[in-house]
Design a protein around this motif. Structure first.
Motif, PDB file in Angstrom:
ATOM      1  N   GLU A 126      30.314  49.797  34.655  1.00 48.82           N
ATOM      2  CA  GLU A 126      30.586  51.231  34.729  1.00 48.82           C
ATOM      3  C   GLU A 126      29.416  52.029  34.134  1.00 48.82           C
ATOM      4  O   GLU A 126      28.620  51.515  33.360  1.00 48.82           O
ATOM      5  CB  GLU A 126      31.873  51.578  33.985  1.00 48.82           C
ATOM      6  N   ARG A 127      29.346  53.294  34.540  1.00 49.43           N
ATOM      7  CA  ARG A 127      28.306  54.179  34.019  1.00 49.43           C
ATOM      8  C   ARG A 127      28.794  54.814  32.728  1.00 49.43           C
ATOM      9  O   ARG A 127      29.898  55.354  32.667  1.00 49.43           O
ATOM     10  CB  ARG A 127      27.988  55.276  35.048  1.00 49.43           C
ATOM     11  N   ASP A 128      27.984  54.761  31.693  1.00 50.68           N
ATOM     12  CA  ASP A 128      28.334  55.346  30.399  1.00 50.68           C
ATOM     13  C   ASP A 128      27.718  56.736  30.325  1.00 50.68           C
ATOM     14  O   ASP A 128      26.515  56.895  30.119  1.00 50.68           O
ATOM     15  CB  ASP A 128      27.807  54.461  29.269  1.00 50.68           C
ATOM     16  N   SER A 129      28.536  57.751  30.478  1.00 51.11           N
ATOM     17  CA  SER A 129      28.033  59.127  30.452  1.00 51.11           C
ATOM     18  C   SER A 129      27.609  59.561  29.049  1.00 51.11           C
ATOM     19  O   SER A 129      26.905  60.554  28.883  1.00 51.11           O
ATOM     20  CB  SER A 129      29.107  60.098  30.976  1.00 51.11           C
ATOM     21  N   ASP A 130      28.030  58.792  28.043  1.00 53.68           N
ATOM     22  CA  ASP A 130      27.689  59.120  26.657  1.00 53.68           C
ATOM     23  C   ASP A 130      26.570  58.216  26.123  1.00 53.68           C
ATOM     24  O   ASP A 130      26.445  58.014  24.917  1.00 53.68           O
ATOM     25  CB  ASP A 130      28.925  58.977  25.756  1.00 53.68           C
ATOM     26  N   ILE A 131      25.762  57.674  27.015  1.00 47.84           N
ATOM     27  CA  ILE A 131      24.759  56.697  26.608  1.00 47.84           C
ATOM     28  C   ILE A 131      23.778  57.262  25.581  1.00 47.84           C
ATOM     29  O   ILE A 131      23.375  56.572  24.648  1.00 47.84           O
ATOM     30  CB  ILE A 131      24.000  56.157  27.847  1.00 47.84           C
ATOM     31  N   ALA A 132      23.424  58.554  25.722  1.00 50.65           N
ATOM     32  CA  ALA A 132      22.471  59.150  24.780  1.00 50.65           C
ATOM     33  C   ALA A 132      23.082  59.323  23.395  1.00 50.65           C
ATOM     34  O   ALA A 132      22.375  59.228  22.388  1.00 50.65           O
ATOM     35  CB  ALA A 132      21.976  60.487  25.312  1.00 50.65           C
ATOM     36  N   ALA A 133      24.378  59.567  23.339  1.00 44.76           N
ATOM     37  CA  ALA A 133      25.040  59.675  22.045  1.00 44.76           C
ATOM     38  C   ALA A 133      25.236  58.300  21.418  1.00 44.76           C
ATOM     39  O   ALA A 133      25.122  58.136  20.197  1.00 44.76           O
ATOM     40  CB  ALA A 133      26.386  60.372  22.205  1.00 44.76           C
ATOM     41  N   ARG A 134      25.512  57.315  22.248  1.00 47.78           N
ATOM     42  CA  ARG A 134      25.732  55.960  21.741  1.00 47.78           C
ATOM     43  C   ARG A 134      24.432  55.360  21.207  1.00 47.78           C
ATOM     44  O   ARG A 134      24.410  54.729  20.160  1.00 47.78           O
ATOM     45  CB  ARG A 134      26.303  55.074  22.844  1.00 47.78           C
ATOM     46  N   PHE A 135      23.344  55.564  21.970  1.00 48.79           N
ATOM     47  CA  PHE A 135      22.041  55.025  21.587  1.00 48.79           C
ATOM     48  C   PHE A 135      21.030  56.167  21.588  1.00 48.79           C
ATOM     49  O   PHE A 135      20.283  56.362  22.547  1.00 48.79           O
ATOM     50  CB  PHE A 135      21.597  53.926  22.558  1.00 48.79           C
ATOM     51  N   PRO A 136      20.977  56.968  20.510  1.00 53.25           N
ATOM     52  CA  PRO A 136      20.116  58.155  20.498  1.00 53.25           C
ATOM     53  C   PRO A 136      18.631  57.810  20.582  1.00 53.25           C
ATOM     54  O   PRO A 136      18.205  56.712  20.219  1.00 53.25           O
ATOM     55  CB  PRO A 136      20.447  58.804  19.142  1.00 53.25           C
ATOM     56  N   LEU A 137      17.862  58.783  21.036  1.00 52.84           N
ATOM     57  CA  LEU A 137      16.415  58.640  21.080  1.00 52.84           C
ATOM     58  C   LEU A 137      15.890  58.267  19.692  1.00 52.84           C
ATOM     59  O   LEU A 137      16.237  58.899  18.694  1.00 52.84           O
ATOM     60  CB  LEU A 137      15.775  59.946  21.538  1.00 52.84           C
ATOM     61  N   GLY A 138      15.060  57.237  19.630  1.00 52.32           N
ATOM     62  CA  GLY A 138      14.492  56.807  18.364  1.00 52.32           C
ATOM     63  C   GLY A 138      15.332  55.806  17.593  1.00 52.32           C
ATOM     64  O   GLY A 138      14.869  55.250  16.584  1.00 52.32           O
ATOM     65  N   SER A 139      16.564  55.587  18.040  1.00 53.41           N
ATOM     66  CA  SER A 139      17.401  54.601  17.345  1.00 53.41           C
ATOM     67  C   SER A 139      16.916  53.189  17.646  1.00 53.41           C
ATOM     68  O   SER A 139      16.205  52.948  18.623  1.00 53.41           O
ATOM     69  CB  SER A 139      18.866  54.762  17.739  1.00 53.41           C
ATOM     70  N   ARG A 140      17.308  52.279  16.784  1.00 53.22           N
ATOM     71  CA  ARG A 140      16.828  50.905  16.909  1.00 53.22           C
ATOM     72  C   ARG A 140      17.972  49.952  17.231  1.00 53.22           C
ATOM     73  O   ARG A 140      19.078  50.083  16.706  1.00 53.22           O
ATOM     74  CB  ARG A 140      16.118  50.473  15.630  1.00 53.22           C
ATOM     75  N   LEU A 141      17.645  48.992  18.086  1.00 49.15           N
ATOM     76  CA  LEU A 141      18.599  47.982  18.513  1.00 49.15           C
ATOM     77  C   LEU A 141      17.972  46.608  18.330  1.00 49.15           C
ATOM     78  O   LEU A 141      16.752  46.482  18.178  1.00 49.15           O
ATOM     79  CB  LEU A 141      18.975  48.184  19.983  1.00 49.15           C
ATOM     80  N   ARG A 142      18.817  45.595  18.363  1.00 50.31           N
ATOM     81  CA  ARG A 142      18.334  44.220  18.370  1.00 50.31           C
ATOM     82  C   ARG A 142      18.872  43.523  19.612  1.00 50.31           C
ATOM     83  O   ARG A 142      20.058  43.651  19.934  1.00 50.31           O
ATOM     84  CB  ARG A 142      18.753  43.490  17.099  1.00 50.31           C
ATOM     85  N   ILE A 143      18.001  42.797  20.303  1.00 50.22           N
ATOM     86  CA  ILE A 143      18.360  42.158  21.557  1.00 50.22           C
ATOM     87  C   ILE A 143      18.344  40.652  21.372  1.00 50.22           C
ATOM     88  O   ILE A 143      17.320  40.068  20.984  1.00 50.22           O
ATOM     89  CB  ILE A 143      17.384  42.546  22.695  1.00 50.22           C
ATOM     90  N   LEU A 144      19.467  40.008  21.663  1.00 46.42           N
ATOM     91  CA  LEU A 144      19.540  38.555  21.609  1.00 46.42           C
ATOM     92  C   LEU A 144      18.937  37.985  22.886  1.00 46.42           C
ATOM     93  O   LEU A 144      19.223  38.464  23.982  1.00 46.42           O
ATOM     94  CB  LEU A 144      20.990  38.087  21.457  1.00 46.42           C
ATOM     95  N   PRO A 145      18.122  36.927  22.795  1.00 46.00           N
ATOM     96  CA  PRO A 145      17.388  36.434  23.966  1.00 46.00           C
ATOM     97  C   PRO A 145      18.171  35.421  24.785  1.00 46.00           C
ATOM     98  O   PRO A 145      19.026  34.694  24.271  1.00 46.00           O
ATOM     99  CB  PRO A 145      16.173  35.765  23.326  1.00 46.00           C
ATOM    100  N   ASN A 146      17.827  35.360  26.072  1.00 42.47           N
ATOM    101  CA  ASN A 146      18.343  34.297  26.927  1.00 42.47           C
ATOM    102  C   ASN A 146      17.862  32.939  26.449  1.00 42.47           C
ATOM    103  O   ASN A 146      18.641  31.996  26.319  1.00 42.47           O
ATOM    104  CB  ASN A 146      17.862  34.496  28.372  1.00 42.47           C
ATOM    105  N   HIS A 147      16.562  32.822  26.245  1.00 43.21           N
ATOM    106  CA  HIS A 147      15.933  31.544  25.918  1.00 43.21           C
ATOM    107  C   HIS A 147      15.002  31.775  24.737  1.00 43.21           C
ATOM    108  O   HIS A 147      13.959  32.407  24.871  1.00 43.21           O
ATOM    109  CB  HIS A 147      15.158  31.025  27.142  1.00 43.21           C
TER     110      HIS A 147
END
Length: 380
Positions: free
Chosen positions: A331-352
């Motif tokens: 589904e499309r998240d219309s609140d994506i900018a609020a959930r992950f604001p500009l400049g915020s940091r995330l961590r991504i778990l890798p496939n391999h």
């Protein structure tokens, strides 16, 4: 955000983060598993290629290491590790490097799975007056390389190696097709298939008057799924130290066991599409799409908050060289900018973990004391 995670705001992104607590837990888990079977554990260091991590594996009880490149062998021998198995088929052009390492005191073992390879090793050894220790690679699952454990080639290779310029050290197998499985029953059956095939090869050698002191098996899934390891002398495994999303889908770890992640920054949005854009593209995550054919596809990686909390449904589902595209599955998240604001940091778990780690020259090891830089070996 806790003080523990606040250290991550100091880094430029993208960056490879190692959760030291998770890593140590993974190391101890594998060591307990192999100790419980009474077999030697020889960690494969190709996943991390990092001396502090390898030292942690050896401190936990690992005995010797496995490498995938001669550059790894050279570096880790310089770092004081002498017992090394180079678990990639050798070609004549690389034998001078092997010779140089052995003459510097490295107890380097090499492998062969053909008469041509065995003959080249024997000929070079005679010319150089060097006795190489060689193990025969056995194919127990049709995955990649090796001779059939019940085939004629096994004895032909062994007889070629058993001479004055080579020492037949044993047999080894790698059940790489275990990565395609995802139930405990399938994994246990594959572990037994790997064990039985390698033991059969060893018994055939001995029955024909040929030495076989080492019977070596291993992959992360089979090592953690074996019911018994009768007549096996050692186990090898590598990706367990970090785990990854492929191993999660195989069923040998949870997301809370995955010890490496890629720190990234949100650099933009496509609101009408429900996208957040991050600065970790395929140059950071790698192009490995190992989960694509598994029961759950994580795109280029699972999104987590800065503190490592999994953001369910969100993954890096598209990637360009320096751009990752995050959206929610289904589904499309219309609140994506609020959930992950500009400049915020995330961590991504890798496939391999092996492939993603290879994109970075160093790890940033995170524990309660803060961040420590750990260099990572690159190249061949």
């Amino acid at each position: 955000m806790t003080k523990f995670d606040a250290h991550l705001t100091e880094l430029d992104t993208p960056a490879a983060i190692v959760d030291v607590q998770r890593m140590q837990r993974n190391i101890e888990r594998m060591q307990r598993c192999t100790d419980g079977f009474g077999v030697r554990f020889r960690p494969h260091v190709k996943t991390t290629k990092c001396t502090p991590i390898v030292r942690a594996q050896l401190a936990a009880g690992g005995r010797g290491i496995t490498v995938s490149t001669l550059k790894e062998a050279t570096q880790f021998h310089a770092d004081g590790i002498g017992d090394i198995l180079y678990a990639v088929g050798i070609v004549p052009s690389k034998l001078p490097q092997v010779l140089a390492l052995r003459r510097r005191g490295c107890d380097l073992k090499i492998i062969a799975d053909s008469v041509a390879s065995a003959s080249a090793i024997a000929e070079f050894g005679r010319a150089q007056r060097e006795v190489f220790e060689v193990w025969i690679e056995v194919d127990t699952d049709g995955h990649r390389s090796g001779v059939e454990p019940d085939g004629a080639a096994l004895l032909e290779v062994a007889r070629t190696l058993h001479g004055n310029s080579t020492r037949l050290g044993g047999v080894m197998a790698h059940a790489g097709s275990s990565y395609d499985l995802d139930t405990p029953e399938e994994l246990a059956a594959m572990a037994e298939q790997e064990r039985a095939g390698c033991v059969l090869a060893a018994e055939r050698l001995r029955a024909n008057g040929l030495p076989c002191p080492v019977v070596s098996v291993g992959s992360t899934p089979t090592a953690l799924s074996a019911v018994g390891l009768d007549r096996v002398t050692e186990v090898r495994a590598g990706v367990y130290v970090f785990f990854d999303l492929v191993m999660h889908n195989v069923g040998v770890c949870t997301m809370n066991d995955i010890a490496m992640s890629v720190l990234t920054t949100v650099i933009g949005h496509q609101i009408d599409k429900g996208w957040a854009i991050v600065d970790a593209g395929w140059m950071a995550m790698s192009r490995d799409r190992g989960t694509e054919k598994q029961r759950r596809d994580f795109g280029y990686g699972q999104v987590c908050s800065l503190d490592g909390t999994v953001q369910e449904g969100y993954a890096v589902r598209g990637a360009n060289q320096e751009h990752g595209i995050v959206w929610r599955e289904g589904e499309r998240d219309s609140d994506i900018a609020a959930r992950f604001p500009l400049g915020s940091r995330l961590r991504i778990l890798p496939n391999h973990a092996c492939a993603t780690g290879a994109q970075f020259p160093e790890y940033h090891a995170l524990d309660e004391r803060g961040l420590t830089r750990w260099s990572r070996l690159h190249g061949w």
